[in-house]
Design an enzyme around this catalytic site. Sequence first.
Site, short mmCIF file in Angstrom:
data_model
loop_
_atom_site.label_atom_id
_atom_site.label_comp_id
_atom_site.label_asym_id
_atom_site.label_seq_id
_atom_site.Cartn_x
_atom_site.Cartn_y
_atom_site.Cartn_z
N SER A 50 0.83 -1.21 0.00
CA SER A 50 0.00 0.00 0.00
C SER A 50 0.86 1.25 0.00
CB SER A 50 -0.93 -0.01 1.22
OG SER A 50 -1.75 -1.16 1.23
N LYS A 169 0.10 -10.34 7.38
CA LYS A 169 0.28 -8.98 7.86
C LYS A 169 -1.10 -8.47 8.25
CE LYS A 169 1.29 -4.22 6.52
NZ LYS A 169 1.55 -3.27 5.40
N SER A 171 -3.11 -5.38 9.66
CA SER A 171 -2.99 -3.93 9.84
C SER A 171 -4.19 -3.32 10.54
CB SER A 171 -2.77 -3.25 8.48
OG SER A 171 -1.55 -3.63 7.91
#
Length: 315
Positions: A50, A169, A171
């Site tokens: 991102s 991951k 977030s």
Amino acid sequence: MDRMKLAPVRGVLPPVVTPFVNEELDLPAFENNLRALNRTGLSGYVVLGSTGESVYLDEHEKELVLAAAREAAAPGKQLVMGTGQESTRAAIHLTRLAAKHGADFVLVVTPAYFKGQMTPEALMTHFTRVADDSPIPVLLYNVPQFTALNLAPEVVAQLAQHPNIQGIKDSTGDIAQLTEIIRLVPRDFAVLVGSDTVFYPALCVGATGGVLATPNVIPDMLVELFRLFLEGDHRAALGLQRRINPLANLVIREYGIGGLKLAMDMTGFQGGGVRSPLIIPHGARGRLSAELAKLRPDIHPQPEQPTLPMDPGDE
């Protein structure tokens, strides 16, 4: 007694930025950033995530960036490439391309355009098919602030049984969810936190590391936090987390990628420009420089430059 297997990805990995000049790739700046980061204790790099503005790059540009990363990354630095796409077919194609260009892992975000139809079954099918066809290990990527779709711990636990899905991951910044994921997945499954402000708490509940934006700016401080945690110096690690958080909040929650790139420019890296519709935030320089000055003695607070009135002839 069997030894516990180590997670395949651990430590601190920044999702590196993609510098632009007039919205065109600036590969020399990209390579210079990685060579500078090579001198730190970072475990590796996430390319085309991102923070790398991957959604704004076409396939050819992604190939160029990954090839540049493979060339510039020091031996021993793990290279993770973001290959998530809205269709399973496209994600598989990009994943194979990542393997071809030397990625060690791929990071695959949840497809979310048809989020109302992304049931657990649909997500299971998507990630399983990508993992089945991937020549290299897959890391799941859960980022509801961008996708408005949360990958539930129970789904992560099922996907973690796939031999080629080796980590996640997460977030969300939700420590309760992270704790539940860690409870449910195998002990050698990599659980990486993607929220800089909760890095230390995440490590305390069992995360193996972090994919964090602020190491693009202050890599040594995040590496030091991880080292302090491993050595059991929790007071110092917590103190460092508290010092880092004001800057992290600015560059992640308030100013975003444009602010992160501006902070990089102020600390000797080459953040460069962003690709439209992102912008370099007006009014960010003064606040960023003040926070950086608290963390880096070589940084001196800079006053915000006043906005000059427009010349009537420019209208």
